[in-house]
Design a protein around this motif. Structure first.
Motif, PDB file in Angstrom:
ATOM      1  N   ILE A  30       0.849  -1.184   0.000  1.00 51.69           N
ATOM      2  CA  ILE A  30       0.000   0.000   0.000  1.00 51.69           C
ATOM      3  C   ILE A  30       0.887   1.237   0.000  1.00 51.69           C
ATOM      4  O   ILE A  30       1.740   1.391   0.875  1.00 51.69           O
ATOM      5  N   VAL A  31       0.712   2.077  -1.014  1.00 59.00           N
ATOM      6  CA  VAL A  31       1.376   3.374  -1.075  1.00 59.00           C
ATOM      7  C   VAL A  31       0.312   4.416  -1.378  1.00 59.00           C
ATOM      8  O   VAL A  31      -0.693   4.123  -2.018  1.00 59.00           O
ATOM      9  N   SER A  32       0.520   5.620  -0.908  1.00 61.93           N
ATOM     10  CA  SER A  32      -0.452   6.684  -1.169  1.00 61.93           C
ATOM     11  C   SER A  32       0.215   8.031  -0.996  1.00 61.93           C
ATOM     12  O   SER A  32       1.046   8.214  -0.113  1.00 61.93           O
ATOM     13  N   GLU A  33      -0.158   8.955  -1.822  1.00 58.23           N
ATOM     14  CA  GLU A  33       0.302  10.335  -1.695  1.00 58.23           C
ATOM     15  C   GLU A  33      -0.819  11.224  -1.158  1.00 58.23           C
ATOM     16  O   GLU A  33      -0.681  12.430  -1.121  1.00 58.23           O
ATOM     17  N   VAL A  59       3.053  -1.267   4.186  1.00 59.86           N
ATOM     18  CA  VAL A  59       2.349   0.006   4.064  1.00 59.86           C
ATOM     19  C   VAL A  59       3.401   1.098   4.153  1.00 59.86           C
ATOM     20  O   VAL A  59       4.077   1.225   5.183  1.00 59.86           O
ATOM     21  N   TYR A  60       3.552   1.841   3.075  1.00 63.30           N
ATOM     22  CA  TYR A  60       4.547   2.899   2.968  1.00 63.30           C
ATOM     23  C   TYR A  60       5.921   2.392   3.424  1.00 63.30           C
ATOM     24  O   TYR A  60       6.616   3.012   4.203  1.00 63.30           O
ATOM     25  N   LEU A  71      -5.084   0.677   9.407  1.00 60.39           N
ATOM     26  CA  LEU A  71      -6.350   1.381   9.633  1.00 60.39           C
ATOM     27  C   LEU A  71      -6.383   2.759   8.976  1.00 60.39           C
ATOM     28  O   LEU A  71      -7.420   3.187   8.488  1.00 60.39           O
ATOM     29  N   ALA A  72      -5.254   3.483   8.991  1.00 61.04           N
ATOM     30  CA  ALA A  72      -5.201   4.821   8.391  1.00 61.04           C
ATOM     31  C   ALA A  72      -3.767   5.161   8.030  1.00 61.04           C
ATOM     32  O   ALA A  72      -2.821   4.723   8.690  1.00 61.04           O
ATOM     33  N   LEU A  91      -1.502   4.203  11.192  1.00 64.23           N
ATOM     34  CA  LEU A  91      -2.185   3.577  12.323  1.00 64.23           C
ATOM     35  C   LEU A  91      -2.547   2.158  11.918  1.00 64.23           C
ATOM     36  O   LEU A  91      -3.136   1.938  10.857  1.00 64.23           O
ATOM     37  N   THR A  92      -2.172   1.201  12.769  1.00 66.71           N
ATOM     38  CA  THR A  92      -2.553  -0.196  12.549  1.00 66.71           C
ATOM     39  C   THR A  92      -3.315  -0.686  13.769  1.00 66.71           C
ATOM     40  O   THR A  92      -3.488   0.058  14.738  1.00 66.71           O
TER      41      THR A  92
END
Length: 162
Positions: A30-33, A59-60, A71-72, A91-92
């Motif tokens: 999971i990656v996100s900008e 995640v990242y 979670l976020a 957040l996990t």
């Protein structure tokens, strides 16, 4: 800015972020900008394609523990004294962690187990972004984030589940 390609943090193979799973080892990435992403309803699937390269959930860039769920994820600054470091807050179901962007000075990574969190509250409001204060018996952590109230609610809900 859209991320076009990267390497799998598990096996190093080229990876296209929109595919979610590495084609070589099956890791879920999971990656996100985005400023803030709610990940609590993301269905995560890993498939063992190479036995010597156990697929994990990243995640990242952070490998989550077995059974740990994201979670976020969002953009954040971590303030420690006079230095503020930019990066991502994750957040996990087990922890709240901060990972700095590559070229920052200051704290590169912070991980706070949710079991140690004694209090979470809103700090100062800076128009668009807000600060959240996370306390443990040893220390207080300050993160400047977007969607501060959403972070607060998510962290409190996750703490109740631990």
């Amino acid at each position: 800015m859209k991320i076009k390609a990267l390497n799998c943090p598990n096996c190093g193979a080229p990876f296209q972020p929109e595919q979610k799973n590495c084609a070589y080892c099956g890791s879920y990435i999971i990656v996100s900008e985005e400023n803030y992403v709610d990940l609590s309803n993301v269905a995560i699937h890993t498939e063992i394609k190479q036995p010597e390269k156990y697929p994990g959930v990243y995640v990242y860039g952070r490998l989550l523990g077995q059974g740990e769920k994201p979670l976020a994820l969002g953009v954040a600054n971590f303030s420690s004294g006079l230095v503020s470091t930019g990066g991502k807050l994750l957040l996990t179901t087990e922890s709240l962690s901060f990972s700095a962007h590559t070229f920052n000075i200051g704290e590169k990574a912070v991980m706070i187990p949710l079991k140690q969190v004694t209090e979470v509250k809103m700090g100062s409001n800076f128009l668009i972004s807000q600060s959240i204060l996370v306390s443990t018996p040893q220390q207080q952590y300050k993160f400047v984030v977007y969607h501060g109230k959403d972070w607060l609610a998510k962290i409190e809900a996750a703490r109740r589940e631990v």
